[in-house]
Design an enzyme around this catalytic site. Structure first.
Site, PDB file in Angstrom:
ATOM      1  N   ASP A  16       0.866  -1.180   0.000  1.00  0.00           N
ATOM      2  CA  ASP A  16       0.000   0.000   0.000  1.00  0.00           C
ATOM      3  C   ASP A  16       0.907   1.236   0.000  1.00  0.00           C
ATOM      4  OD1 ASP A  16      -1.635   2.140   0.681  1.00  0.00           O
ATOM      5  OD2 ASP A  16      -2.755   1.007   2.188  1.00  0.00           O
ATOM      6  N   ASP A  40      -5.117   8.263  -5.065  1.00  0.00           N
ATOM      7  CA  ASP A  40      -5.333   9.666  -4.684  1.00  0.00           C
ATOM      8  C   ASP A  40      -6.209   9.764  -3.425  1.00  0.00           C
ATOM      9  OD1 ASP A  40      -5.204  12.408  -4.950  1.00  0.00           O
ATOM     10  OD2 ASP A  40      -6.349  12.510  -6.828  1.00  0.00           O
ATOM     11  N   SER A 123      -1.442   5.710 -13.738  1.00  0.00           N
ATOM     12  CA  SER A 123      -2.348   5.576 -14.906  1.00  0.00           C
ATOM     13  C   SER A 123      -2.929   4.181 -15.131  1.00  0.00           C
ATOM     14  CB  SER A 123      -1.686   6.045 -16.217  1.00  0.00           C
ATOM     15  OG  SER A 123      -1.640   7.457 -16.287  1.00  0.00           O
ATOM     16  N   THR A 124      -2.545   3.189 -14.311  1.00  0.00           N
ATOM     17  CA  THR A 124      -3.006   1.815 -14.608  1.00  0.00           C
ATOM     18  C   THR A 124      -4.338   1.449 -13.954  1.00  0.00           C
ATOM     19  OG1 THR A 124      -1.814   0.820 -12.748  1.00  0.00           O
ATOM     20  CG2 THR A 124      -0.617   1.015 -14.842  1.00  0.00           C
ATOM     21  N   GLY A 125      -4.948   2.390 -13.233  1.00  0.00           N
ATOM     22  CA  GLY A 125      -6.246   2.131 -12.611  1.00  0.00           C
ATOM     23  C   GLY A 125      -7.341   2.830 -13.393  1.00  0.00           C
ATOM     24  N   TYR A 127      -7.329   5.402 -15.061  1.00  0.00           N
ATOM     25  CA  TYR A 127      -6.899   5.966 -16.345  1.00  0.00           C
ATOM     26  C   TYR A 127      -6.650   4.904 -17.423  1.00  0.00           C
ATOM     27  CZ  TYR A 127      -6.669  10.807 -14.666  1.00  0.00           C
ATOM     28  OH  TYR A 127      -6.984  12.067 -14.197  1.00  0.00           O
TER      29      TYR A 127
HETATM   30  N1  AR6 Z   1      -1.326   1.579  -2.995  1.00  0.00           N
HETATM   31  C1  AR6 Z   1      -0.718   1.217  -4.153  1.00  0.00           C
HETATM   32  N2  AR6 Z   1      -1.370   1.085  -5.324  1.00  0.00           N
HETATM   33  C2  AR6 Z   1      -2.690   1.320  -5.314  1.00  0.00           C
HETATM   34  C3  AR6 Z   1      -3.407   1.709  -4.155  1.00  0.00           C
HETATM   35  C4  AR6 Z   1      -2.663   1.833  -2.946  1.00  0.00           C
HETATM   36  N3  AR6 Z   1      -3.231   2.196  -1.802  1.00  0.00           N
HETATM   37  N4  AR6 Z   1      -4.719   1.875  -4.490  1.00  0.00           N
HETATM   38  C5  AR6 Z   1      -4.826   1.602  -5.813  1.00  0.00           C
HETATM   39  N5  AR6 Z   1      -3.610   1.258  -6.311  1.00  0.00           N
HETATM   40  P1  AR6 Z   1      -5.482   4.854  -9.784  1.00  0.00           P
HETATM   41  P2  AR6 Z   1      -4.727   6.353 -12.212  1.00  0.00           P
HETATM   42  C6  AR6 Z   1      -3.229   0.913  -7.710  1.00  0.00           C
HETATM   43  O1  AR6 Z   1      -6.862   4.648 -10.299  1.00  0.00           O
HETATM   44  O2  AR6 Z   1      -5.031   5.185 -13.081  1.00  0.00           O
HETATM   45  C7  AR6 Z   1      -8.013   9.052  -9.223  1.00  0.00           C
HETATM   46  O3  AR6 Z   1      -9.383   9.263  -9.026  1.00  0.00           O
HETATM   47  C8  AR6 Z   1      -4.326   0.545  -8.667  1.00  0.00           C
HETATM   48  O4  AR6 Z   1      -4.639  -0.827  -8.552  1.00  0.00           O
HETATM   49  O5  AR6 Z   1      -5.309   5.233  -8.358  1.00  0.00           O
HETATM   50  O6  AR6 Z   1      -3.459   7.112 -12.437  1.00  0.00           O
HETATM   51  C9  AR6 Z   1      -7.252  10.346  -9.487  1.00  0.00           C
HETATM   52  O7  AR6 Z   1      -7.819  11.449  -8.816  1.00  0.00           O
HETATM   53  C10 AR6 Z   1      -3.704   0.891 -10.019  1.00  0.00           C
HETATM   54  O8  AR6 Z   1      -2.879  -0.177 -10.491  1.00  0.00           O
HETATM   55  O9  AR6 Z   1      -4.704   5.989 -10.632  1.00  0.00           O
HETATM   56  C11 AR6 Z   1      -7.365  10.484 -10.988  1.00  0.00           C
HETATM   57  O10 AR6 Z   1      -8.580  11.109 -11.364  1.00  0.00           O
HETATM   58  C12 AR6 Z   1      -2.775   2.065  -9.708  1.00  0.00           C
HETATM   59  O11 AR6 Z   1      -2.656   2.073  -8.277  1.00  0.00           O
HETATM   60  C13 AR6 Z   1      -7.338   9.062 -11.472  1.00  0.00           C
HETATM   61  O12 AR6 Z   1      -7.844   8.269 -10.401  1.00  0.00           O
HETATM   62  C14 AR6 Z   1      -3.264   3.428 -10.184  1.00  0.00           C
HETATM   63  O13 AR6 Z   1      -4.675   3.493 -10.059  1.00  0.00           O
HETATM   64  C15 AR6 Z   1      -5.929   8.601 -11.777  1.00  0.00           C
HETATM   65  O14 AR6 Z   1      -5.970   7.324 -12.337  1.00  0.00           O
END
Ligand code: AR6
Length: 178
Positions: A16, A40, A123-125, A127
């Site tokens: 995490d 975030d 960006s892998t969630g 986005y």
């Molecule tokens: N620790 C580590 N990795 C995590 C955690 C954590 N606590 N939680 C999720 N992940 P994302 P994005 C992983 O969606 O794609 C937000 O609303 C997750 O499984 O957090 O860059 C922002 O405000 C994935 O592989 O970020 C933006 O609007 C990765 O972290 C938007 O989402 C990134 O997932 C950004 O999207």
């Protein structure tokens, strides 16, 4: 798993991002810098409301750029808010923008003389960036940076689940192997 790049260490772990004790953790933010879901949301919850108060003073952040704040209630002293691209089809500048988000984060860590930084898989969630493509971009950018800068000495990629870790291990093995 970890590899050496010059005098620095690049490691990948499952965990995490909010729990990391590195000097800085990177937030996968959006260009408003005013919070959201995923990483975030978790970072803002763990850091406390002062983080949002500081973010409000920053005037947002362009895609591919990053801005630094204090870490407040986190173990990490700083949060580097990086804005990755929304993935469409890979032909709309996504790789360059993702590389830039990593590079700008590393530049901020370097400028603040930080020793260690932890990244989520930007960006892998929400986005939608395909995980293996994103991993290749992340590792190439980190590798290039560490070859030409003495700090940070530790770069950690923190993957949220076993599958994400596995994908990153496979990509890193191909890099380390040649
Ligand atoms: N620790 C580590 N990795 C995590 C955690 C954590 N606590 N939680 C999720 N992940 P994302 P994005 C992983 O969606 O794609 C937000 O609303 C997750 O499984 O957090 O860059 C922002 O405000 C994935 O592989 O970020 C933006 O609007 C990765 O972290 C938007 O989402 C990134 O997932 C950004 O999207």
């Amino acid at each position: 798993m970890q590899i050496k790049i010059k005098h620095a260490t690049l490691e990948i772990v499952q965990g995490d991002i909010t729990k990391q004790d590195t000097d800085a953790i990177v937030n996968a933010a959006n260009s408003s810098l005013l919070g959201g879901g995923g990483v975030d949301g978790a970072i803002h919850r763990a850091a406390g409301p002062q983080l949002l108060a500081e973010c409000r003073t920053l005037g947002g952040c362009a895609t591919g750029d990053a801005k630094i704040t204090r870490g407040y209630n986190l173990k990490a002293k700083y949060v580097i808010h990086a804005v990755g691209p929304v993935y469409r089809d890979g032909a709309h500048g996504e790789p360059a923008l993702l590389a830039s988000a990593y590079r700008r984060s590393l530049e901020l860590a370097h400028a603040h003389e930080l020793h260690s930084i932890a990244f989520p898989a930007i960006s892998t969630g929400a986005y939608g960036y395909p995980m293996d493509d994103a991993a290749r971009v992340a590792f190439a950018t980190i590798q290039e940076f560490l070859k030409t800068h003495a700090t940070p000495e530790l770069v950690r990629l923190v993957l949220f689940d076993a599958h994400a870790l596995q994908v990153h291990e496979r990509v890193l093995e191909t890099l380390a192997g040649g």
